[in-house]
Design a protein around this motif. Structure first.
Motif, PDB file in Angstrom:
ATOM      1  N   ALA A  63      16.610  12.017  17.111  1.00  0.00           N
ATOM      2  CA  ALA A  63      15.797  12.800  16.187  1.00  0.00           C
ATOM      3  C   ALA A  63      16.405  12.824  14.794  1.00  0.00           C
ATOM      4  CB  ALA A  63      15.611  14.217  16.723  1.00  0.00           C
ATOM      5  N   ASN A  64      17.739  12.789  14.712  1.00  0.00           N
ATOM      6  CA  ASN A  64      18.399  12.754  13.402  1.00  0.00           C
ATOM      7  C   ASN A  64      18.010  11.505  12.618  1.00  0.00           C
ATOM      8  OD1 ASN A  64      19.757  15.148  13.912  1.00  0.00           O
ATOM      9  ND2 ASN A  64      21.613  14.134  14.640  1.00  0.00           N
ATOM     10  N   VAL A  65      17.939  10.371  13.319  1.00  0.00           N
ATOM     11  CA  VAL A  65      17.578   9.122  12.636  1.00  0.00           C
ATOM     12  C   VAL A  65      16.094   9.117  12.288  1.00  0.00           C
ATOM     13  CG1 VAL A  65      17.587   6.605  12.817  1.00  0.00           C
ATOM     14  CG2 VAL A  65      19.460   7.931  13.793  1.00  0.00           C
ATOM     15  N   LEU A  66      15.269   9.694  13.158  1.00  0.00           N
ATOM     16  CA  LEU A  66      13.857   9.820  12.815  1.00  0.00           C
ATOM     17  C   LEU A  66      13.688  10.654  11.549  1.00  0.00           C
ATOM     18  CD1 LEU A  66      10.834   9.455  13.409  1.00  0.00           C
ATOM     19  CD2 LEU A  66      10.949  11.593  14.714  1.00  0.00           C
ATOM     20  N   THR A  94      11.342  10.849   6.145  1.00  0.00           N
ATOM     21  CA  THR A  94      11.391  11.600   4.891  1.00  0.00           C
ATOM     22  C   THR A  94      11.770  10.689   3.737  1.00  0.00           C
ATOM     23  OG1 THR A  94      13.733  12.188   5.141  1.00  0.00           O
ATOM     24  CG2 THR A  94      12.120  13.658   6.176  1.00  0.00           C
ATOM     25  N   ASP A  95      11.806  11.278   2.553  1.00  0.00           N
ATOM     26  CA  ASP A  95      12.129  10.501   1.359  1.00  0.00           C
ATOM     27  C   ASP A  95      13.581  10.040   1.316  1.00  0.00           C
ATOM     28  OD1 ASP A  95       9.551  10.710   0.463  1.00  0.00           O
ATOM     29  OD2 ASP A  95       9.949  12.396  -0.897  1.00  0.00           O
ATOM     30  N   LEU A  96      14.405  10.512   2.252  1.00  0.00           N
ATOM     31  CA  LEU A  96      15.782  10.015   2.318  1.00  0.00           C
ATOM     32  C   LEU A  96      15.815   8.498   2.473  1.00  0.00           C
ATOM     33  CD1 LEU A  96      17.386  12.696   4.665  1.00  0.00           C
ATOM     34  CD2 LEU A  96      17.838  12.393   2.217  1.00  0.00           C
ATOM     35  N   SER A  97      14.780   7.949   3.102  1.00  0.00           N
ATOM     36  CA  SER A  97      14.707   6.496   3.325  1.00  0.00           C
ATOM     37  C   SER A  97      13.618   5.859   2.465  1.00  0.00           C
ATOM     38  CB  SER A  97      14.438   6.197   4.799  1.00  0.00           C
ATOM     39  OG  SER A  97      13.228   6.828   5.221  1.00  0.00           O
ATOM     40  N   TYR A 111      13.464   3.852   0.113  1.00  0.00           N
ATOM     41  CA  TYR A 111      13.543   2.435  -0.242  1.00  0.00           C
ATOM     42  C   TYR A 111      13.953   1.595   0.974  1.00  0.00           C
ATOM     43  CZ  TYR A 111      14.110  -1.500  -3.505  1.00  0.00           C
ATOM     44  OH  TYR A 111      13.975  -2.678  -4.176  1.00  0.00           O
ATOM     45  N   VAL A 112      13.601   2.083   2.152  1.00  0.00           N
ATOM     46  CA  VAL A 112      13.935   1.394   3.397  1.00  0.00           C
ATOM     47  C   VAL A 112      12.653   1.045   4.129  1.00  0.00           C
ATOM     48  CG1 VAL A 112      15.119   1.553   5.625  1.00  0.00           C
ATOM     49  CG2 VAL A 112      16.105   2.674   3.611  1.00  0.00           C
ATOM     50  N   THR A 113      12.442  -0.230   4.384  1.00  0.00           N
ATOM     51  CA  THR A 113      11.300  -0.648   5.196  1.00  0.00           C
ATOM     52  C   THR A 113      11.615  -1.962   5.884  1.00  0.00           C
ATOM     53  OG1 THR A 113       8.873  -0.812   5.231  1.00  0.00           O
ATOM     54  CG2 THR A 113      10.021  -1.967   3.442  1.00  0.00           C
ATOM     55  N   GLY A 114      10.981  -2.196   7.022  1.00  0.00           N
ATOM     56  CA  GLY A 114      11.184  -3.423   7.783  1.00  0.00           C
ATOM     57  C   GLY A 114      12.499  -3.486   8.533  1.00  0.00           C
ATOM     58  N   GLN A 115      13.137  -2.342   8.748  1.00  0.00           N
ATOM     59  CA  GLN A 115      14.450  -2.330   9.384  1.00  0.00           C
ATOM     60  C   GLN A 115      14.372  -1.810  10.821  1.00  0.00           C
ATOM     61  OE1 GLN A 115      16.900  -3.797   7.502  1.00  0.00           O
ATOM     62  NE2 GLN A 115      15.090  -4.081   6.186  1.00  0.00           N
ATOM     63  N   TYR A 133       0.820  -1.210   0.000  1.00  0.00           N
ATOM     64  CA  TYR A 133       0.000   0.000   0.000  1.00  0.00           C
ATOM     65  C   TYR A 133       0.863   1.272   0.000  1.00  0.00           C
ATOM     66  CZ  TYR A 133      -3.703  -3.250   1.317  1.00  0.00           C
ATOM     67  OH  TYR A 133      -4.590  -4.302   1.340  1.00  0.00           O
ATOM     68  N   GLY A 134       2.157   1.108  -0.157  1.00  0.00           N
ATOM     69  CA  GLY A 134       3.038   2.269  -0.158  1.00  0.00           C
ATOM     70  C   GLY A 134       3.379   2.781   1.218  1.00  0.00           C
ATOM     71  N   ILE A 135       3.155   1.951   2.232  1.00  0.00           N
ATOM     72  CA  ILE A 135       3.417   2.346   3.621  1.00  0.00           C
ATOM     73  C   ILE A 135       4.727   1.710   4.064  1.00  0.00           C
ATOM     74  CG2 ILE A 135       2.555   2.280   5.992  1.00  0.00           C
ATOM     75  CD1 ILE A 135      -0.292   1.887   4.706  1.00  0.00           C
ATOM     76  N   ARG A 136       5.645   2.533   4.549  1.00  0.00           N
ATOM     77  CA  ARG A 136       6.919   2.036   5.057  1.00  0.00           C
ATOM     78  C   ARG A 136       6.883   1.969   6.580  1.00  0.00           C
ATOM     79  NH1 ARG A 136      10.926   4.994   4.782  1.00  0.00           N
ATOM     80  NH2 ARG A 136      10.168   7.001   4.028  1.00  0.00           N
TER      81      ARG A 136
END
Length: 269
Positions: free
Chosen positions: A239-242, A247-250, A252-256, A192-195
């Motif tokens: 907060a830096n990692v959040l 944001t779009d910086l991540s 292509y990142v999910t499930g990590q 569904y496009g949810i990361r």
């Protein structure tokens, strides 16, 4: 400062103080309108944490964003659903959910596995794991309808690596559950496009940590020496990692599950 979240709406649970407070302000600085969810919206005053305004909501608004405060016990399904409903009523959308609410110690209970009372066990699992699942379930329909959304769950170093002597056992078990839940949700909601990702903080120098009884075994000199960077974390480190995950910086990142511990944990999770 760039505003990659301009026009977006975020919920941060446990945001009245500590790490949640830092997360909420960072999201506001990135452009988001922010819903502050907590059991007690005056939580900062209770532990002596200084705010720059009368409340965290007022701090967000001072940054030029809209904000809403919602009190409730998110272990209760109806309260999680009310939080999301209030957000949608006020803002019409939900783009980012940060499941930060949690607690490491249950009053009247031991911190070791064999010393944890039944009530303490239920409380720790409820606040740390059940509330996270309930908020994700409540937010999912709106995010699915948008075909977009970002969920960031807060696990813990304790959910990845044992503390000395098995301290904070049930808290660690709950946070390990958050890590597993994060991966499962990423698989379920990705189409569904949810990361969905998680942050696993190490020991962070919040006002609450500074007031912990040293007998709790958190923030010891030995723990400091075990950190590769030889310092405890600051709220801005998290907060830096959040910011990366929200944001779009991540994109292509999910499930990590990202360990933010200064090198206290140096083995694969």
């Amino acid at each position: 400062m760039p505003e990659p979240l301009k026009g977006k709406v975020a919920i941060v649970t446990g945001a009245a103080r500590g790490l949640g407070h830092a997360y909420a302000l960072r999201l506001a600085r990135l452009g988001a309108d922010v819903v502050i969810a907590d059991l007690n919206l005056q939580g900062a005053a209770r532990i002596g944490e200084e705010l720059t305004a009368a409340s965290v909501m007022a701090e967000v608004e001072a940054l030029g964003r809209h904000s809403l405060g919602v009190e409730g016990d998110l272990r209760q399904p109806e309260q999680a659903e009310r939080l999301v409903a209030a957000t949608l009523e006020a803002f019409g959308r939900l783009d980012v959910l940060v499941n930060n609410a949690g607690v490491a110690v249950a009053r009247g209970s031991g911190t070791l596995a064999t010393e944890t009372t039944p009530d303490g066990f239920d409380y720790l699992i409820g606040v740390n794991l059940k509330a996270t699942q309930l908020c994700c379930a409540a937010a999912a329909p709106a995010m699915k309808a948008q075909r977009s959304g970002i969920i960031v769950n807060i696990s813990s170093q304790t959910g990845i690596s044992l503390l000395e002597g098995g301290n904070l056992a049930v808290y660690g078990a709950a946070k390990a559950g958050v890590a597993y839940l994060t991966r499962a949700l990423a698989a379920e909601l990705g189409p569904y496009g949810i990361r969905v990702n998680a942050i696993a903080p190490g020991i962070v120098e919040t006002e609450r940590l500074k007031r912990l009884d040293p007998a709790m075994g958190i923030g010891t000199p030995e723990q400091l020496e075990a950190i590769a960077l030889r310092r405890f974390g600051q709220t801005e480190d998290l907060a830096n990692v959040l910011e990366f995950l929200a944001t779009d910086l991540s994109g292509y990142v999910t499930g990590q599950v990202i360990s933010v511990c200064g090198g206290a944990v140096l083995h694969p999770s």
